[in-house]
Design an enzyme around this catalytic site. Structure first.
Site, short mmCIF file in Angstrom:
data_model
loop_
_atom_site.label_atom_id
_atom_site.label_comp_id
_atom_site.label_asym_id
_atom_site.label_seq_id
_atom_site.Cartn_x
_atom_site.Cartn_y
_atom_site.Cartn_z
N ASP A 176 12.93 49.80 -20.56
CA ASP A 176 12.84 49.36 -21.94
C ASP A 176 14.13 49.70 -22.65
O ASP A 176 15.04 50.26 -22.06
CB ASP A 176 11.58 49.85 -22.65
CG ASP A 176 11.23 51.27 -22.31
OD1 ASP A 176 10.05 51.56 -22.09
OD2 ASP A 176 12.16 52.10 -22.25
N LYS A 206 10.80 44.26 -24.18
CA LYS A 206 10.72 43.12 -25.09
C LYS A 206 11.13 41.89 -24.30
O LYS A 206 12.08 41.92 -23.54
CB LYS A 206 11.71 43.31 -26.22
CG LYS A 206 11.33 42.51 -27.47
CD LYS A 206 12.51 42.36 -28.39
CE LYS A 206 12.86 43.64 -29.14
NZ LYS A 206 14.16 43.52 -29.82
N MET A 266 10.35 58.20 -34.46
CA MET A 266 9.58 57.03 -34.91
C MET A 266 9.12 57.22 -36.35
O MET A 266 8.00 56.85 -36.70
CB MET A 266 8.34 56.82 -34.00
CG MET A 266 8.70 56.59 -32.54
SD MET A 266 7.25 56.45 -31.49
CE MET A 266 6.85 58.18 -31.23
#
Ligand code: SAH
Length: 344
Positions: free
Chosen positions: A123, A144, A255
């Site tokens: 990723d 993605k 995050m």
């Protein structure tokens, strides 16, 4: 690792059993060589369709006895013999921590696992752009897909397990460290449940390295003797805000951009000082790396333009960065903020 030499049209003889030699064969093929393969230690020479005087012999150490006389024969004919590492036994999974985004922060174990891989599921937080020079493996982006939703965690695990059961050396290449908000534990469990051998190679986590990229030490003598790493994926509870405030150490949030507002409000409510230094470090080790300095009271407006990936740091250690790096990372903005942090 790919070869950085152009061997277009050159005859290269790769020696060694097929499983052990499969990646060396791919490496020489992708360098343009015409590759011949000798899987058993017997001199077969021109009669068997092998070149008597190849440009190079790439000798894979496959553990079989009896290669030395064969290799000596080529050496005696003036052919250089290069030794090549054997590819690992087929059919297992390695979770590899890829660090925060720069190949300089890959471990030697990570490089070796990539070199030995047949397929890599990656990723985009790991340094994926460099993969083609680090491995001959098939590369699969599971972070993605253009125009598609990202591959679900269950599907990623299924893909890994299926590829390993089909006999491939599978690398799961992840950002930072696989066990820090990386779902590494789940992926290991999926392999174990499927009877697939799995190992984990730790990586440099963004929780420590991204603050460092901005000059912020997560601990500092007499300033902070602990750091807590928190996920900002979902808002924290009032209890959690209270506990974090009570600790008095450094708080590192991953995050955390989407919940920054709740975090700042929650910590204030729990009694943390409004002038507690804070930093937001975006895109550590990548083009466009940027640090925004503020304090708990001002961070929400100061970081309004910030986006993921970013690491938030809350604590007095942010002041240490200001003191240490004022000249090294001088920008007008930095000078201003550093001056205000140091002067306060
Ligand atoms: N396992 C990873 C973390 C995965 S969670 C690790 O150990 O680093 C993803 C979060 O990590 C991002 O939202 C961001 O907060 C942080 N992150 C990872 N790489 C980063 C980078 N290069 N710059 C800033 N933040 C990064």
């Amino acid at each position: 690792m790919q070869l950085s030499i152009d061997l277009t049209g050159q005859h290269v003889l790769v020696t060694g059993a097929a499983t052990a030699a499969r990646q060396a064969i791919k490496r020489y093929e992708s360098a343009g060589a015409v590759v011949f393969h000798l899987p058993v230690p017997a001199y077969l020479g021109p009669g068997a369709g092998l070149p008597a005087r190849p440009f190079l012999v790439a000798a894979v150490d496959d553990g079989q006895p009896g290669w030395e006389p064969v290799l000596s024969r080529y050496r005696a004919a003036g052919v250089p013999v290069a030794s090549e590492p054997a590819a690992g036994a087929a059919g297992h999974v390695t979770l590899v921590g890829g660090g925060p985004g720069s190949t300089d922060l890959l471990t030697l174990a990570a490089l070796k696992a990539l070199r030995d891989a047949d397929v890599v599921f990656y990723d985009r937080l790991a340094p994926y752009q460099e993969l083609p020079v680090l491995t001959t493996a098939r590369l699969v982006d599971v972070g993605k897909k253009p125009g598609h939703h990202k591959v679900s965690q269950t599907d990623i695990q299924q893909l890994m397990v299926d590829a390993a059961l089909a006999g491939n050396n599978v690398v799961r290449f992840k950002g930072g460290d696989p066990y820090v908000f990386g779902r590494g534990g789940e992926e290991v469990a999926a392999c174990v449940a499927a009877g697939v051998k799995v190992q984990v190679i730790s990586g440099v986590t963004s929780a420590i390295s991204v603050p460092a990229a901005a000059g912020i030490p997560v601990t500092h003598r007499e300033v902070s003797h602990m750091f807590t790493v928190v996920s900002g994926h979902a808002p924290l509870t009032a209890d959690e805000h209270r506990h974090l405030t009570g600790l008095g150490g450094t708080i590192v949030v991953l995050m955390g951009i989407g919940t920054l507002h709740q975090l700042a409000a929650g910590l204030r409510q729990a009694g943390m000082r409004a002038d507690m230094p804070m930093a937001v470090v975006e895109r550590g080790y990548r083009p466009g790396q940027r640090t925004t300095f503020a304090n708990l009271g001002t961070i929400t407006s100061a970081a309004a333009g910030c986006s993921n990936p970013a690491v938030l740091v809350i604590g007095e250690v942010v002041r240490v960065a200001a003191a240490n790096n004022g000249h090294a990372q001088a920008t007008a903005e930095f000078d201003l903020l550093a001056a205000s942090l140091l002067g306060s």
